[in-house]
Write a protein that holds these residues in place. Structure first.
Motif, PDB file in Angstrom:
ATOM      1  N   GLU A 384       0.825  -1.203   0.000  1.00  0.00           N
ATOM      2  CA  GLU A 384       0.000   0.000   0.000  1.00  0.00           C
ATOM      3  C   GLU A 384       0.865   1.261   0.000  1.00  0.00           C
ATOM      4  O   GLU A 384       0.541   2.249  -0.666  1.00  0.00           O
ATOM      5  CB  GLU A 384      -0.925  -0.010   1.213  1.00  0.00           C
ATOM      6  CG  GLU A 384      -2.029  -1.054   1.116  1.00  0.00           C
ATOM      7  CD  GLU A 384      -3.012  -0.979   2.275  1.00  0.00           C
ATOM      8  OE1 GLU A 384      -2.886  -0.052   3.101  1.00  0.00           O
ATOM      9  OE2 GLU A 384      -3.911  -1.844   2.351  1.00  0.00           O
ATOM     10  N   THR A 385       1.986   1.232   0.730  1.00  0.00           N
ATOM     11  CA  THR A 385       2.893   2.382   0.735  1.00  0.00           C
ATOM     12  C   THR A 385       3.457   2.637  -0.652  1.00  0.00           C
ATOM     13  O   THR A 385       3.522   3.782  -1.116  1.00  0.00           O
ATOM     14  CB  THR A 385       4.051   2.137   1.730  1.00  0.00           C
ATOM     15  OG1 THR A 385       3.508   1.934   3.034  1.00  0.00           O
ATOM     16  CG2 THR A 385       4.994   3.329   1.756  1.00  0.00           C
ATOM     17  N   THR A 386       3.853   1.564  -1.337  1.00  0.00           N
ATOM     18  CA  THR A 386       4.401   1.696  -2.687  1.00  0.00           C
ATOM     19  C   THR A 386       3.350   2.218  -3.651  1.00  0.00           C
ATOM     20  O   THR A 386       3.625   3.103  -4.471  1.00  0.00           O
ATOM     21  CB  THR A 386       4.941   0.333  -3.172  1.00  0.00           C
ATOM     22  OG1 THR A 386       5.997  -0.094  -2.303  1.00  0.00           O
ATOM     23  CG2 THR A 386       5.460   0.433  -4.595  1.00  0.00           C
ATOM     24  N   VAL A 387       2.130   1.680  -3.556  1.00  0.00           N
ATOM     25  CA  VAL A 387       1.054   2.111  -4.457  1.00  0.00           C
ATOM     26  C   VAL A 387       0.764   3.594  -4.274  1.00  0.00           C
ATOM     27  O   VAL A 387       0.630   4.346  -5.250  1.00  0.00           O
ATOM     28  CB  VAL A 387      -0.217   1.268  -4.199  1.00  0.00           C
ATOM     29  CG1 VAL A 387      -1.421   1.900  -4.895  1.00  0.00           C
ATOM     30  CG2 VAL A 387      -0.009  -0.151  -4.700  1.00  0.00           C
ATOM     31  N   ARG A 388       0.706   4.049  -3.028  1.00  0.00           N
ATOM     32  CA  ARG A 388       0.368   5.451  -2.778  1.00  0.00           C
ATOM     33  C   ARG A 388       1.520   6.381  -3.149  1.00  0.00           C
ATOM     34  O   ARG A 388       1.293   7.557  -3.435  1.00  0.00           O
ATOM     35  CB  ARG A 388      -0.040   5.628  -1.321  1.00  0.00           C
ATOM     36  CG  ARG A 388      -1.392   4.988  -1.023  1.00  0.00           C
ATOM     37  CD  ARG A 388      -2.024   5.499   0.256  1.00  0.00           C
ATOM     38  NE  ARG A 388      -3.433   5.129   0.309  1.00  0.00           N
ATOM     39  CZ  ARG A 388      -3.920   4.107   0.987  1.00  0.00           C
ATOM     40  NH1 ARG A 388      -3.102   3.349   1.684  1.00  0.00           N
ATOM     41  NH2 ARG A 388      -5.211   3.829   0.978  1.00  0.00           N
ATOM     42  N   SER A 389       2.761   5.868  -3.136  1.00  0.00           N
ATOM     43  CA  SER A 389       3.872   6.700  -3.600  1.00  0.00           C
ATOM     44  C   SER A 389       3.820   6.869  -5.116  1.00  0.00           C
ATOM     45  O   SER A 389       4.237   7.896  -5.653  1.00  0.00           O
ATOM     46  CB  SER A 389       5.214   6.091  -3.171  1.00  0.00           C
ATOM     47  OG  SER A 389       5.493   4.912  -3.908  1.00  0.00           O
TER      48      SER A 389
END
Length: 529
Positions: A384-389
């Motif tokens: 989720e962190t990667t997707v939102r970045s």
């Protein structure tokens, strides 16, 4: 050497505990948080503790977010070992020196970590590769440190028995298992081959080729891939497309492959020049069987549909929560959780955070977390962190739950087809054997009469429990009797006195005390009265 290492480990851990106590009592001012201090202590203790810290950081069910985030940020700040040693390790593992195996081999490592370091090389046919070489003697060092740490933890549990509820020895064994797998490059090579086969027809994902002929338990040779890190700011407008492709790749891993990359942080994800996402470092891989995949899809659907009852059932089916938990309390907590999310914009919903909040409701009492679900939770957070970045406006509900249902249904349909084939086969075998089986049964009835066997479950455990309880009760009564008899003997005149008391009374009190300690030790070992 081992005794000095033991004292260093004990001094570091007890020193941190003392510092934390002074901070909690507000007797000491501190410039860094307790979590940051712990990370600094772990990094000073070296490779084993760095990797164990990263493994323990998976336990979001037990640790506060501050500690989880700090442990996940542990860096393998370990100096590289000399290139000559790398050459020696490659020669020992592959049976020939690098000069014979490769067209060229750079002795200077391109990267170094706690378990291994990486060297550039070219095969004889000109293929550019990277050679991952495990640190020499790392397995012996890890085994020694684990033994010493286990000994230290047992000592702590003797002094602080209330910590047993957190099962520190089990958590240590779990983290050690993860570390052993990361040190086995043969397993990593097999994982890479499975992922490469699964994504061979995808034009959005790349898995580097691994060269099995040059790979062993301590050396791994794989194709060298070039690209930008997934968090590179120059990606810019291409972020939304990459976010969608990234989520699609993980949905395929979760619900079709049943095998997923467990460490998708930006350092392990490259965007290649042709736009494909390249996955690296398969040392941490999670596995989900078909039943777990189906239950995970149910959890996502229940979360999206805001159904507290379904969400609780999905958690029970996943095996995360104990079956004897207080369902009323959990259901109320789930309704509060869903109410909180109902007030948020859809793009801010997080499966990972919801997953963690639910398991923390029982404060560790009703939670039984299988290792692969721990890896799954970590993966969801990093994912989720990667997707939102890549795309801050990406709607994870549409991206994950919206596609999870049809993908899971397709996978279950495939399983159903397989089940039909098996049913037909088993039914055919049963029909062939039916006449013979019925004949044998009728003959047994004619010779021995009709017997009906009843099989009970759980009575043997009940019998053992009653036997243990009755033994404790008998010992307690004997002990009580000794205390009373000894007290009465205090009033009797005696020719021999010890510590100012009649000798028979002293012997009686000593026996009573011994029985008391045995009874207390037995109760402590069982963990219940």
């Amino acid at each position: 050497m081992g005794i000095f290492r033991f004292f260093r480990i004990s001094f570091s851990l007890w020193g941190y505990a003392g510092w934390l106590l002074l901070v909690r009592l507000r007797l000491l001012r501190h410039a860094e948080s307790p979590a940051q201090r712990l990370v600094r202590v772990i990094e000073r203790l070296g490779t084993t503790f760095i990797k164990l810290g990263q493994g323990i950081g998976l336990r979001r069910d037990l640790l506060p977010d501050e500690y989880v985030d700090a442990l996940e940020g542990l860096q393998d700040r370990v100096a590289p070992f000399p290139g000559e040693i790398a050459v020696r390790e490659v020669t020992a593992a592959l049976g020939a020196p690098p000069t014979e195996l490769f067209a060229d081999f750079e002795k200077e490592p391109m990267a170094s970590a706690s378990i291994a370091q990486v060297h550039r090389a070219h095969l004889k046919d000109g293929t550019e590769v990277v050679v991952k070489v495990r640190r020499p003697d790392i397995k012996r060092q890890v085994a020694q440190d684990i033994w010493l740490l286990r000994t230290a933890v047992r000592g702590v549990l003797l002094l602080l028995p209330f910590l047993r509820r957190y099962r520190p020895l089990d958590i240590l064994a779990e983290a050690h298992e993860v570390l052993q797998q990361e040190m086995d490059f043969c397993q990593e090579a097999r994982s890479m081959q499975r992922f490469r086969e699964a994504f061979k027809d995808w034009d959005t994902v790349n898995i580097p080729a691994v060269f099995e002929a040059f790979s062993t338990e301590s050396v791994l040779v794989q194709e060298c891939s070039h690209g930008r890190r997934v968090d590179d700011p120059t990606i810019g407008a291409d972020g939304p497309r990459l976010a969608k492709n990234f989520v699609d790749a993980y949905l395929h891993q979760f619900f079709i492959l049943g095998l997923f990359h467990g460490d998708p942080h930006p350092g392990n994800l490259f965007v290649m020049d042709d736009g494909r996402i390249c996955f690296h470092d398969f040392g941490l891989v999670g596995f989900m069987d078909r039943e777990t995949r189906r239950n995970l899809a149910a959890f996502m659907q229940a979360f999206v549909r805001q159904d507290a009852d379904w969400l609780l059932d999905a958690y029970l089916d996943l095996g995360v929560l104990a079956s004897d938990l207080d369902e009323v309390t959990y259901r109320a907590g789930l309704e509060k959780l869903l109410d909180d999310y109902a007030r948020l914009p859809l793009k801010d919903w997080s499966f990972a955070v919801a997953f963690a909040r639910i398991i923390r409701m029982g404060q560790g009492r009703d939670v039984r977390f299988p290792r692969n679900l721990l890896i799954l939770m970590r993966t969801l957070f990093l994912m989720e962190t990667t997707v939102r970045s890549l795309d801050p406006d990406f709607n994870l509900l549409d991206g994950l739950a919206g596609q999870a249902e049809p993908i899971a249904k397709a996978a279950m349909k495939e399983r159903a087809e397989t089940g039909k084939v098996r049913l037909g086969y088993e039914a055919g075998i049963a029909l062939q054997d039916l006449p013979n089986s019925v004949g044998k049964w009728l003959r047994r009835v004619r010779k021995q009469g009709l017997e009906i066997r009843l099989q009970h479950h759980g009575l043997r455990d009940l019998e053992r429990h009653l036997d243990r309880s009755s033994n404790r009760l008998a010992l307690a009564l004997v002990t009580l009797g000794l205390y009373i008899a000894s007290a009465l003997l205090m009033q009797v005149e005696s020719t021999v006195y010890l510590w100012g008391m009649p000798l028979p009374a002293v012997i009686g009190f000593a026996l009573a005390l011994w029985f008391t300690l045995r009874l207390a030790a037995s109760i402590s070992r069982s963990g219940r009265l």
